[in-house]
Scaffold this active site. Structure first.
Site, PDB file in Angstrom:
ATOM      1  N   ARG A 127      19.939 -14.914  57.613  1.00 26.60           N
ATOM      2  CA  ARG A 127      18.511 -15.181  57.781  1.00 26.60           C
ATOM      3  C   ARG A 127      18.271 -15.342  59.269  1.00 26.60           C
ATOM      4  O   ARG A 127      19.220 -15.543  60.050  1.00 26.60           O
ATOM      5  CB  ARG A 127      18.119 -16.455  57.033  1.00 26.60           C
ATOM      6  N   ASN A 146       2.199  -7.816  -4.222  1.00 31.57           N
ATOM      7  CA  ASN A 146       1.396  -6.589  -4.253  1.00 31.57           C
ATOM      8  C   ASN A 146       0.600  -6.393  -2.970  1.00 31.57           C
ATOM      9  O   ASN A 146       0.261  -5.282  -2.613  1.00 31.57           O
ATOM     10  CB  ASN A 146       0.465  -6.595  -5.456  1.00 31.57           C
ATOM     11  N   GLY A 155       0.700  -8.626 -16.549  1.00 32.11           N
ATOM     12  CA  GLY A 155       0.632  -8.341 -17.978  1.00 32.11           C
ATOM     13  C   GLY A 155       0.719  -9.652 -18.753  1.00 32.11           C
ATOM     14  O   GLY A 155       1.468 -10.556 -18.371  1.00 32.11           O
ATOM     15  N   ARG A 182      -1.706  -1.578  -2.113  1.00 39.09           N
ATOM     16  CA  ARG A 182      -2.431  -2.781  -1.674  1.00 39.09           C
ATOM     17  C   ARG A 182      -1.839  -3.393  -0.400  1.00 39.09           C
ATOM     18  O   ARG A 182      -2.445  -4.257   0.211  1.00 39.09           O
ATOM     19  CB  ARG A 182      -2.473  -3.801  -2.825  1.00 39.09           C
ATOM     20  N   ASP A 208       9.662  -5.665  -6.347  1.00 40.45           N
ATOM     21  CA  ASP A 208       8.723  -6.528  -5.613  1.00 40.45           C
ATOM     22  C   ASP A 208       8.714  -7.979  -6.088  1.00 40.45           C
ATOM     23  O   ASP A 208       7.753  -8.690  -5.877  1.00 40.45           O
ATOM     24  CB  ASP A 208       7.308  -5.924  -5.661  1.00 40.45           C
ATOM     25  N   GLY A 215       3.944   5.572 -13.699  1.00 40.30           N
ATOM     26  CA  GLY A 215       4.072   4.293 -14.404  1.00 40.30           C
ATOM     27  C   GLY A 215       5.504   3.789 -14.485  1.00 40.30           C
ATOM     28  O   GLY A 215       6.456   4.528 -14.240  1.00 40.30           O
TER      29      GLY A 215
HETATM   30  C1  UD1 Z   1       4.030  -4.746 -13.742  1.00 43.44           C
HETATM   31  C2  UD1 Z   1       3.960  -4.880 -15.267  1.00 43.44           C
HETATM   32  C3  UD1 Z   1       3.222  -6.177 -15.591  1.00 43.44           C
HETATM   33  C4  UD1 Z   1       3.942  -7.354 -14.959  1.00 43.44           C
HETATM   34  C5  UD1 Z   1       4.131  -7.132 -13.448  1.00 43.44           C
HETATM   35  C6  UD1 Z   1       5.068  -8.185 -12.904  1.00 43.44           C
HETATM   36  C7  UD1 Z   1       3.881  -2.665 -16.273  1.00 43.44           C
HETATM   37  C8  UD1 Z   1       3.039  -1.635 -16.917  1.00 43.44           C
HETATM   38  N1  UD1 Z   1       3.287  -3.752 -15.842  1.00 43.44           N
HETATM   39  O1  UD1 Z   1       2.697  -4.646 -13.261  1.00 43.44           O
HETATM   40  O2  UD1 Z   1       3.152  -6.359 -17.018  1.00 43.44           O
HETATM   41  O3  UD1 Z   1       3.211  -8.537 -15.201  1.00 43.44           O
HETATM   42  O4  UD1 Z   1       4.733  -5.852 -13.173  1.00 43.44           O
HETATM   43  O5  UD1 Z   1       5.153  -8.179 -11.498  1.00 43.44           O
HETATM   44  O6  UD1 Z   1       5.079  -2.487 -16.203  1.00 43.44           O
HETATM   45  N2  UD1 Z   1       6.955   1.488 -10.057  1.00 43.44           N
HETATM   46  C9  UD1 Z   1       7.654   2.682  -9.991  1.00 43.44           C
HETATM   47  N3  UD1 Z   1       7.057   3.813 -10.458  1.00 43.44           N
HETATM   48  C10 UD1 Z   1       5.811   3.818 -10.991  1.00 43.44           C
HETATM   49  C11 UD1 Z   1       5.104   2.584 -11.034  1.00 43.44           C
HETATM   50  C12 UD1 Z   1       5.716   1.437 -10.576  1.00 43.44           C
HETATM   51  O7  UD1 Z   1       8.806   2.723  -9.542  1.00 43.44           O
HETATM   52  O8  UD1 Z   1       5.349   4.892 -11.380  1.00 43.44           O
HETATM   53  C13 UD1 Z   1       7.616   0.270  -9.552  1.00 43.44           C
HETATM   54  C14 UD1 Z   1       6.928  -0.302  -8.318  1.00 43.44           C
HETATM   55  O9  UD1 Z   1       7.473   0.223  -7.132  1.00 43.44           O
HETATM   56  C15 UD1 Z   1       7.166  -1.798  -8.467  1.00 43.44           C
HETATM   57  C16 UD1 Z   1       7.335  -1.991  -9.966  1.00 43.44           C
HETATM   58  O10 UD1 Z   1       7.571  -0.730 -10.539  1.00 43.44           O
HETATM   59  O11 UD1 Z   1       8.336  -2.217  -7.804  1.00 43.44           O
HETATM   60  C17 UD1 Z   1       6.100  -2.612 -10.588  1.00 43.44           C
HETATM   61  O12 UD1 Z   1       5.005  -1.779 -10.344  1.00 43.44           O
HETATM   62  P1  UD1 Z   1       3.574  -2.369 -10.023  1.00 43.44           P
HETATM   63  O13 UD1 Z   1       2.635  -1.255  -9.824  1.00 43.44           O
HETATM   64  O14 UD1 Z   1       3.667  -3.385  -8.962  1.00 43.44           O
HETATM   65  O15 UD1 Z   1       3.262  -3.059 -11.432  1.00 43.44           O
HETATM   66  P2  UD1 Z   1       2.290  -4.259 -11.715  1.00 43.44           P
HETATM   67  O16 UD1 Z   1       0.903  -3.759 -11.752  1.00 43.44           O
HETATM   68  O17 UD1 Z   1       2.582  -5.381 -10.814  1.00 43.44           O
HETATM   69 CA    CA Z   2       3.870  -5.709  -8.986  1.00 41.33          CA
END
Ligand code: UD1
Ligand code: CA
Length: 454
Positions: free
Chosen positions: A435, A223, A136, A16, A101, A77
Site C-alpha cells: 500500500r 387436486n 366419492g 386443477r 395424489d 377414467g
Molecule cells: C377418485 C375417486 C373418488 C375418490 C377420490 C379419492 C374414481 C372414479 N373416483 O376421484 O371416488 O373419492 O379419487 O382421492 O375413481 N387417473 C389416471 N387416469 C385417468 C384418471 C385418473 O391415471 O384416466 C389417476 C390420477 O392421476 C390420480 C388418480 O387416478 O392420481 C385419481 O384421479 P382423480 O381425477 O384425482 O380422481 P378424483 O376425482 O379425485
Molecule cells: Ca384426486
C-alpha cells in the site's frame, strides 16, 4: 402367502393444479407426491406398477427403472387406467390400487387395510371427513358397503354422506380382470370409474368390505395447490414430531421446515424460521437458527449456525457460523472454524480453527489451519473471464481490508499488512505490505478547516 403387488394411478393431468409439471411430481417436504406414495406402499408389496400418461416421460425419468410402467394414452377414467396395468399383473394373488395424489396414506394404515382384506374379493379404504365434497361417497345398506357414488353423480341426499372413498383398494386379481373388461362409462363424466367395480361385485354377491381408517387425515387427496399446502402442513407436523421424538428440540415446529431426507443426531436445538432442505446430516448438540436456510449440508457435532444460508457444503465440529453468513456450494468448513457476519464463502476449503470473523469474500480458496482473516478481506478470484485460486498456508495473518489477487499464495506464518493489495506470492514468515506510505502534512488540516468555514 406371497406379497401383493401395487398399482399406482398417475396418468391424470391434474388440471386443477394449473401447472406444466405433472401433478404427481409436485413436492411435499422435499419429495415428489408419488414418491411418498411409493415409499409408503413399497414395504408391503412385491412389485409396483405405475400407470403413466400425462407427462409420462417426466414421471418415469424422475422415478427411475426400479418400477414397472403401464401407459394410458387417453385419460378415460380410473377404471380405464387400471385396465392398462392388467397385462403386467400376475394371474393370481392380490393387488393394492392407490392414487398418485394421496401421499399421507401411511404404511401402517395400508397394513391394517391389508389385514382386513383377507378372504375378500375387494376392500375399499374409507374415512369419515368433515368436508366430503369432491370425493366419492360410500353408500351402505344395513351397515354393509353397497356402492360408491361420485360427487357429480350423487343425489342431494347422497352428498350429505360424509364417509368418503379414499381411492385406495385391494383386489383379487382373478376377479378384477373379469370385471374391469366389462366396465362402462355411462355416468356424468363419461369416464370408466374404477369405483363401479365395487357395486358390480356387491351385486354379484362377492365378499367386499369397506375398511374405515380412524385417522381421516391419511386419505386427503391433492387436486389443487390449496390442498397441496394443506397436505404439506400435515406431513410437516408428522415429520417434525418424528424428529422431536428422535431427540431434536424444535422451539417452534410450526415455523420449522425440514425435508424428509434430513437426518439428525440427538440434542440439537433448532430455532424458528429455519428451513432444512434435501439430504442434510446434522450432528449432535448443534444450535441452528433462527432464520437459517440449509440445503444439502453436512454439519458436525456441537456447531452453531445463526441467521445464515449454507448450500451444498460441509461444516465440521464446533464451528460457529453467522449471523448473516452465506456459504455457497462445494465449501468445506473445518472443525472449530469461525465464520462471522457478512462473510461469503464459495468453493473453498477452510482449515481447522481458522477465523474469518467479518465482512469478507472468500472464493476458490484453500485456507489452511489457524489462519486469521481480517475484516474486509477479499479474494480477487475473477478477471472477468476466468476464476483463479488463492492459497493461504497455516497460521498466516491477513490484515484488514486486504485484496488477495489470485492466483496467489500466502506462505505459512506470513503477515499481510492491513489495506494491502497482494499480487505476488508471499513467502513463509514474511511480512508483506502493499500500500502507499502515509504522509503527514503538519498544520494542513487547520487550513482546510478554515477554508470550509468561509
Ligand atoms: C377418485 C375417486 C373418488 C375418490 C377420490 C379419492 C374414481 C372414479 N373416483 O376421484 O371416488 O373419492 O379419487 O382421492 O375413481 N387417473 C389416471 N387416469 C385417468 C384418471 C385418473 O391415471 O384416466 C389417476 C390420477 O392421476 C390420480 C388418480 O387416478 O392420481 C385419481 O384421479 P382423480 O381425477 O384425482 O380422481 P378424483 O376425482 O379425485
Ligand atoms: Ca384426486
Amino acid at each position: 402367502m406371497s406379497k401383493p403387488w401395487a398399482v399406482i394411478l398417475a396418468a391424470g393431468e391434474g388440471k386443477r393444479m394449473k401447472s406444466k409439471l405433472p401433478k404427481v411430481l409436485h413436492r411435499l417436504c422435499g419429495r415428489e407426491m408419488i414418491n411418498h406414495v411409493l415409499e409408503n406402499v413399497s414395504p408391503l408389496t412385491e412389485k409396483q406398477i405405475i400407470v403413466v400418461g400425462h407427462g409420462a416421460h417426466k414421471v418415469r425419468e424422475t422415478l427411475g427403472e426400479d418400477y414397472l410402467y403401464a401407459y394410458q394414452k387417453e385419460q378415460l377414467g380410473t377404471g380405464h387406467a387400471l385396465l392398462q396395468a392388467l397385462p403386467l399383473l400376475p394371474e393370481e394373488g392380490s393387488i393394492f390400487v392407490l392414487c398418485g395424489d394421496t401421499p399421507l396414506l401411511a404404511t401402517e394404515t395400508l397394513q391394517d387395510m391389508w389385514r382386513s382384506s383377507q378372504g375378500m374379493a375387494a376392500t375399499v379404504l374409507t374415512a369419515v371427513v368433515g368436508e366430503p365434497s369432491g370425493y366419492g361417497r360410500i353408500i351402505r345398506e344395513g351397515g354393509l358397503l353397497r356402492a360408491i357414488v361420485e360427487e357429480r353423480d350423487a343425489s342431494a341426499a347422497q352428498k350429505e354422506i360424509n364417509e368418503i372413498n379414499a381411492g385406495a383398494y385391494i383386489f383379487k386379481v382373478k376377479i378384477l380382470k373379469r370385471y374391469l373388461a366389462a366396465l362402462s362409462n355411462d355416468n356424468a363424466q363419461g369416464e370408466y370409474y374404477l369405483t363401479d367395480i365395487i357395486s358390480a361385485l356387491v351385486r354379484d354377491r362377492y365378499p367386499v368390505n369397506a375398511f374405515k381408517t380412524p385417522d381421516s387425515s391419511d386419505v386427503l387427496g391433492i387436486n389443487d395447490r390449496c390442498q397441496l399446502a394443506e397436505v404439506t402442513k400435515i406431513m410437516r407436523e408428522r415429520l417434525n414430531k418424528r424428529i422431536m421424538r428422535e431427540g431434536v428440540t424444535l422451539i417452534d415446529p410450526e415455523t420449522t421446515y425440514i425435508d424428509v431426507q434430513a437426518r439428525f443426531k440427538p440434542d440439537t436445538l433448532i430455532y424458528p424460521q429455519t428451513v432444512i432442505e434435501g439430504e442434510c446430516i446434522i450432528g449432535e448438540g448443534c444450535v441452528i437458527g433462527p432464520n437459517c436456510h440449509l440445503q444439502k449440508v453436512k454439519v458436525g457435532d456441537y456447531s452453531t449456525i445463526t441467521e445464515s444460508v449454507i448450500i451444498e457444503s460441509e461444516v465440521g465440529c464446533g464451528a460457529t457460523i453467522g449471523p448473516f453468513a452465506y456459504i455457497r456450494p462445494q465449501s468445506i468448513i473445518g472443525d472449530r472454524v469461525k465464520i462471522g457476519d457478512f462473510v461469503e464463502i464459495k468453493k473453498s476449503v477452510i482449515g481447522e480453527g481458522t477465523k474469518i470473523p467479518h465482512l469478507s469474500y472468500v472464493g476458490d480458496a484453500e485456507i489452511k489451519e489457524g489462519v486469521n482473516i481480517g475484516a474486509g478481506t477479499i479474494t480477487v478470484n475473477y478477471d472477468g473471464k476466468r476464476k483463479f485460486r488463492t492459497t493461504i498456508e497455516k497460521n498466516a495473518f491477513i490484515g484488514c481490508n486486504s485484496n488477495l489477487v489470485a492466483p496467489v499464495k500466502i506462505g505459512e506464518g506470513a503477515y499481510v499488512g492491513a489495506g494491502s493489495t497482494i499480487t505476488e506470492d508471499v513467502p513463509a514468515d514474511a511480512l508483506a505490505i502493499a500500500r502507499q506510505r502515509q504522509v503527514n502534512k503538519e498544520g494542513l488540516a487547520k487550513k482546510f478547516r478554515n477554508k470550509k468555514e468561509e
